[in-house]
Scaffold this active site. Structure first.
Site, mmCIF file in Angstrom:
data_model
loop_
_atom_site.group_PDB
_atom_site.id
_atom_site.type_symbol
_atom_site.label_atom_id
_atom_site.label_comp_id
_atom_site.label_asym_id
_atom_site.label_seq_id
_atom_site.Cartn_x
_atom_site.Cartn_y
_atom_site.Cartn_z
ATOM 1 N N SER A 118 41.785 50.063 41.081
ATOM 2 C CA SER A 118 40.986 51.064 41.216
ATOM 3 C C SER A 118 41.314 51.991 42.132
ATOM 4 O O SER A 118 41.368 53.300 42.140
ATOM 5 C CB SER A 118 39.664 50.787 40.546
ATOM 6 O OG SER A 118 39.280 49.489 41.716
ATOM 7 N N ASP B 183 35.124 37.689 40.128
ATOM 8 C CA ASP B 183 34.876 37.965 38.558
ATOM 9 C C ASP B 183 34.238 36.587 38.178
ATOM 10 O O ASP B 183 33.862 36.363 37.098
ATOM 11 C CB ASP B 183 35.790 38.418 37.805
ATOM 12 C CG ASP B 183 36.103 39.949 38.133
ATOM 13 O OD1 ASP B 183 35.111 40.664 38.619
ATOM 14 O OD2 ASP B 183 37.246 40.176 38.180
ATOM 15 N N HIS C 65 42.240 43.503 36.228
ATOM 16 C CA HIS C 65 41.158 43.921 37.270
ATOM 17 C C HIS C 65 39.791 43.688 36.869
ATOM 18 O O HIS C 65 39.648 42.619 36.620
ATOM 19 C CB HIS C 65 41.673 45.529 37.390
ATOM 20 C CG HIS C 65 41.370 45.813 38.710
ATOM 21 N ND1 HIS C 65 40.805 45.431 39.883
ATOM 22 C CD2 HIS C 65 41.038 47.363 39.109
ATOM 23 C CE1 HIS C 65 40.524 46.275 40.835
ATOM 24 N NE2 HIS C 65 40.893 47.274 40.115
ATOM 25 N N ARG D 156 33.370 36.552 47.984
ATOM 26 C CA ARG D 156 32.637 37.078 47.107
ATOM 27 C C ARG D 156 32.015 35.923 46.192
ATOM 28 O O ARG D 156 30.964 36.056 45.776
ATOM 29 C CB ARG D 156 33.319 38.396 46.373
ATOM 30 C CG ARG D 156 33.612 39.302 47.511
ATOM 31 C CD ARG D 156 34.514 40.611 46.728
ATOM 32 N NE ARG D 156 35.690 40.076 46.447
ATOM 33 C CZ ARG D 156 36.752 40.863 45.739
ATOM 34 N NH1 ARG D 156 36.274 42.128 45.521
ATOM 35 N NH2 ARG D 156 37.899 40.329 45.293
ATOM 36 N N HIS E 65 44.639 35.925 42.379
ATOM 37 C CA HIS E 65 44.626 36.976 43.144
ATOM 38 C C HIS E 65 45.880 37.498 43.583
ATOM 39 O O HIS E 65 46.800 36.462 43.988
ATOM 40 C CB HIS E 65 43.532 36.911 44.357
ATOM 41 C CG HIS E 65 42.862 38.164 44.569
ATOM 42 N ND1 HIS E 65 43.699 39.007 45.478
ATOM 43 C CD2 HIS E 65 42.029 38.809 44.307
ATOM 44 C CE1 HIS E 65 42.808 40.212 45.612
ATOM 45 N NE2 HIS E 65 41.843 40.053 44.858
HETATM 46 N N1 NMX Z 1 45.890 32.419 34.587
HETATM 47 C C1 NMX Z 1 46.815 32.114 34.218
HETATM 48 N N2 NMX Z 1 48.086 32.692 34.665
HETATM 49 C C2 NMX Z 1 48.029 33.159 35.793
HETATM 50 C C3 NMX Z 1 46.672 33.448 36.405
HETATM 51 C C4 NMX Z 1 45.561 32.866 35.970
HETATM 52 N N3 NMX Z 1 44.241 32.908 36.303
HETATM 53 N N4 NMX Z 1 46.841 33.952 37.686
HETATM 54 C C5 NMX Z 1 48.059 34.160 37.833
HETATM 55 N N5 NMX Z 1 48.864 33.717 36.655
HETATM 56 C C6 NMX Z 1 50.241 33.799 36.200
HETATM 57 C C7 NMX Z 1 50.452 35.438 36.047
HETATM 58 O O1 NMX Z 1 50.213 36.074 34.893
HETATM 59 C C8 NMX Z 1 52.072 35.325 36.403
HETATM 60 O O2 NMX Z 1 52.672 35.120 35.174
HETATM 61 P P1 NMX Z 1 54.004 35.481 34.550
HETATM 62 O O3 NMX Z 1 54.894 35.729 35.947
HETATM 63 O O4 NMX Z 1 54.386 34.947 33.584
HETATM 64 O O5 NMX Z 1 53.687 36.984 34.206
HETATM 65 C C9 NMX Z 1 52.352 34.275 37.523
HETATM 66 O O6 NMX Z 1 51.040 33.410 37.230
HETATM 67 C C10 NMX Z 1 52.340 34.742 38.855
HETATM 68 O O7 NMX Z 1 51.217 35.352 39.184
HETATM 69 P P2 NMX Z 1 50.614 35.670 40.699
HETATM 70 O O8 NMX Z 1 51.850 35.908 41.493
HETATM 71 O O9 NMX Z 1 50.032 34.289 40.975
HETATM 72 O O10 NMX Z 1 49.502 36.703 40.603
HETATM 73 P P3 NMX Z 1 49.683 38.202 40.471
HETATM 74 O O11 NMX Z 1 49.267 38.860 41.871
HETATM 75 O O12 NMX Z 1 50.904 38.600 39.815
HETATM 76 O O13 NMX Z 1 48.506 38.810 39.659
HETATM 77 C C11 NMX Z 1 46.196 38.566 38.825
HETATM 78 C C12 NMX Z 1 47.086 38.600 40.179
HETATM 79 C C13 NMX Z 1 44.542 38.671 39.479
HETATM 80 C C14 NMX Z 1 46.225 39.892 38.166
HETATM 81 C C15 NMX Z 1 46.178 37.092 38.084
HETATM 82 O O14 NMX Z 1 45.863 36.039 39.125
HETATM 83 C C16 NMX Z 1 45.386 36.995 36.885
HETATM 84 O O15 NMX Z 1 45.715 37.531 35.807
HETATM 85 N N6 NMX Z 1 44.125 36.414 36.881
HETATM 86 C C17 NMX Z 1 43.350 36.352 36.020
HETATM 87 C C18 NMX Z 1 42.665 37.683 35.600
HETATM 88 C C19 NMX Z 1 41.723 37.916 36.769
HETATM 89 O O16 NMX Z 1 40.994 37.120 37.073
HETATM 90 N N7 NMX Z 1 41.620 39.244 36.947
HETATM 91 C C20 NMX Z 1 40.743 39.673 38.217
HETATM 92 C C21 NMX Z 1 41.021 39.962 39.642
HETATM 93 C C22 NMX Z 1 39.959 40.307 40.463
HETATM 94 N N8 NMX Z 1 39.571 41.662 39.975
HETATM 95 O O17 NMX Z 1 38.331 41.724 39.958
HETATM 96 O O18 NMX Z 1 40.239 42.592 39.837
HETATM 97 C C1 MLT Z 2 39.401 44.200 43.656
HETATM 98 O O1 MLT Z 2 38.053 43.750 44.059
HETATM 99 O O2 MLT Z 2 39.611 45.175 43.596
HETATM 100 C C2 MLT Z 2 40.053 42.794 43.101
HETATM 101 O O3 MLT Z 2 39.743 41.712 43.721
HETATM 102 C C3 MLT Z 2 41.324 43.062 43.020
HETATM 103 C C4 MLT Z 2 42.164 43.181 44.060
HETATM 104 O O4 MLT Z 2 41.965 43.304 45.427
HETATM 105 O O5 MLT Z 2 43.513 43.401 44.038
#
Ligand code: NMX
Ligand code: MLT
Length: 425
Positions: A233, A364, A263, A318, A309
């Site tokens: 964002s 979240d 996100h 948080r 994350h």
């Molecule tokens: N559940 C399942 N798989 C996961 C998760 C999870 N909670 N977290 C990471 N992975 C997977 C990810 O999808 C990726 O798979 P692939 O290579 O097959 O695409 C692999 O693990 C490596 O990812 P990471 O390097 O650990 O994480 P990345 O930096 O790429 O992504 C998020 C970060 C936050 C997008 C990821 O952890 C996620 O999708 N979490 C669940 C959604 C979530 O809670 N998002 C909110 C973030 C905070 N916010 O408010 O923005």
């Molecule tokens: C945020 O608050 O924006 C989320 O934790 C995602 C991020 O920092 O990448």
């Protein structure tokens, strides 16, 4: 002139000179190397942008202008906005002046409600929020002053005015969307005697006999305000703003990014997941049941929302703050208890998946159970609350970048062929 504008007018010339001479003297020095994996991997860890409002060290979590988040839990969100913009917490006079600015700049034109009423009845609340902000773009003071030929050094002033206007109307817009979208009856007028967070609760019309929900709302708005510059964002808002698109365009663009399930939308997905667990097991599950449910989610190719994350490698502070609030006010609540159990079980599951870099809860993971307990049960709405708060971070980042005169953002992309040739693959 508002006290915030006055304060910034005093700070900005020195900040601008400092950044300009820093670039002039050291501009050719290297700060970061980029690997091929990073180029294909969402630029994770690449240091290629500036954000002075906050930092997120992977082992500590959010630090706003040098102050760790845990020292700010008790602050009002208005104080956080002042801190983000200026680097200092406001005095009580300054805080009151900012709250008065919000009151003076409130009021949503009728055409905005008409636009929202014309949308499909099942429109997502995030789509309604972004549309509402965008519909008001014609009011932009930045666009008007740019068109009149404002000088670059003056851009921050009308940017600040637009941002104050957006922050002033956001709780009313967000609450009006809640009432419209979920048939809660007529909109509730703002109460000028209330602060930003309590005013939002009042306009939502959710019962809050002893003020605990207002307390939660203030905490919620403080915790989600900013998370350095690279999150989707903030980065989107920054990129759009760098083209000198005005804050109405830039902030609604940033919020469109927040509406993605990886996100900000993860907060709605997270509570949905928790309620599915409870539905399946008829209440708070056992650890074994929960563990199996988590594996089933992963094995079906889905993410476990609220966990992981891109930057953090610890439990998000948080999340800790929400967890502590829940322990104090919702300890007997089965949804909160399930969320607490998820925290006990899910990191152990995610640690077994090699590719996952961070098995810990993010912001979240816990917020939804608290909102649910206080009567805000429509979880598709939760990202709107995140948006009201995150607008403070995006707005302050926009003001600061306009203040030092940041140029249009335009990184160089490469084709796969070029990358292969470059590396000799
Ligand atoms: N559940 C399942 N798989 C996961 C998760 C999870 N909670 N977290 C990471 N992975 C997977 C990810 O999808 C990726 O798979 P692939 O290579 O097959 O695409 C692999 O693990 C490596 O990812 P990471 O390097 O650990 O994480 P990345 O930096 O790429 O992504 C998020 C970060 C936050 C997008 C990821 O952890 C996620 O999708 N979490 C669940 C959604 C979530 O809670 N998002 C909110 C973030 C905070 N916010 O408010 O923005
Ligand atoms: C945020 O608050 O924006 C989320 O934790 C995602 C991020 O920092 O990448």
């Amino acid at each position: 002139m508002s006290k915030l504008k006055d304060k910034l007018a005093g700070l900005i010339p020195a900040m601008r000179d400092d950044i300009r001479s820093f670039i002039k003297e050291h501009g050719s020095k290297e700060v970061s190397k980029v690997t091929l994996k990073q180029v294909y991997g969402g630029m994770r860890g690449v240091r290629a942008m500036v954000c002075d409002t906050s930092v997120v060290p992977p082992d500590k979590g959010l630090i706003i202008r040098g102050i760790p988040l845990k020292e700010l839990f008790e602050k009002m969100p208005e104080e956080i906005f002042w801190l983000l913009c200026t680097g200092e917490l406001p005095s009580s006079d300054e805080l009151k002046d900012l709250q008065d600015e919000y009151r003076k700049n409130g009021g949503i034109p009728d055409y905005v409600w008409k636009v929202l009423e014309a949308m499909p009845k099942d429109a997502h609340p995030m789509c309604m929020l972004d549309t509402g902000i965008l519909a008001m773009e014609g009011e932009s003071k930045f666009r008007a002053s740019y068109t009149k030929g404002a000088r670059k050094e003056e851009y921050w002033e009308s940017t600040l005015e637009d941002c104050i206007r957006i922050l002033a109307i956001l709780p009313e817009l967000a609450a009006g969307i809640y009432r419209m979208r979920y048939n809660k009856g007529p909109r509730i007028a703002p109460d000028p005697s209330l602060d930003w967070g309590a005013g939002y609760v009042h306009m939502l019309g959710v019962d809050d006999p002893d003020g605990t929900f207002a307390k939660l709302m203030r905490l919620y708005l403080t915790l989600h305000s900013d998370h350095e510059g690279g999150n989707v964002s903030a980065h989107t808002c920054h990129c759009v703003g760098s083209a000198l698109s005005d804050p109405f365009y830039a902030i609604s663009a940033g919020l469109n990014g927040l509406a993605g399930p990886l996100h900000g939308l993860a907060n709605q997905e997270c509570l949905k997941w928790v309620l599915e667990v409870m539905d399946k097991f008829g209440g708070v599950p056992t650890e074994k049941e929960l563990e199996k449910f988590a594996w089933d989610t992963l094995n079906s190719g889905k993410v476990i929302p609220g966990y992981g994350h891109a930057v953090l490698r610890i439990t998000d502070p948080r999340y800790d703050a929400f967890h502590a609030f829940g322990a104090k006010y919702c300890a007997d609540d089965p949804v909160y208890q399930t969320v607490a159990l998820v925290f006990k079980v899910v990191p152990g599951v995610l640690k077994q998946v090699k590719k996952i870099a961070d098995p810990w809860p993010n912001v979240d993971a816990g917020s939804g159970s608290l909102l649910y307990k206080f009567g805000l049960t429509e979880f598709e709405y939760y990202t709107v609350l995140f948006s009201v708060s995150r607008t403070m971070g995006m707005a302050s980042q926009l003001i600061v970048s306009r203040a030092w005169g940041e140029p249009i953002e335009r990184p160089k992309s490469s084709t796969t062929k070029w990358l292969k040739d470059q590396i000799g693959a």
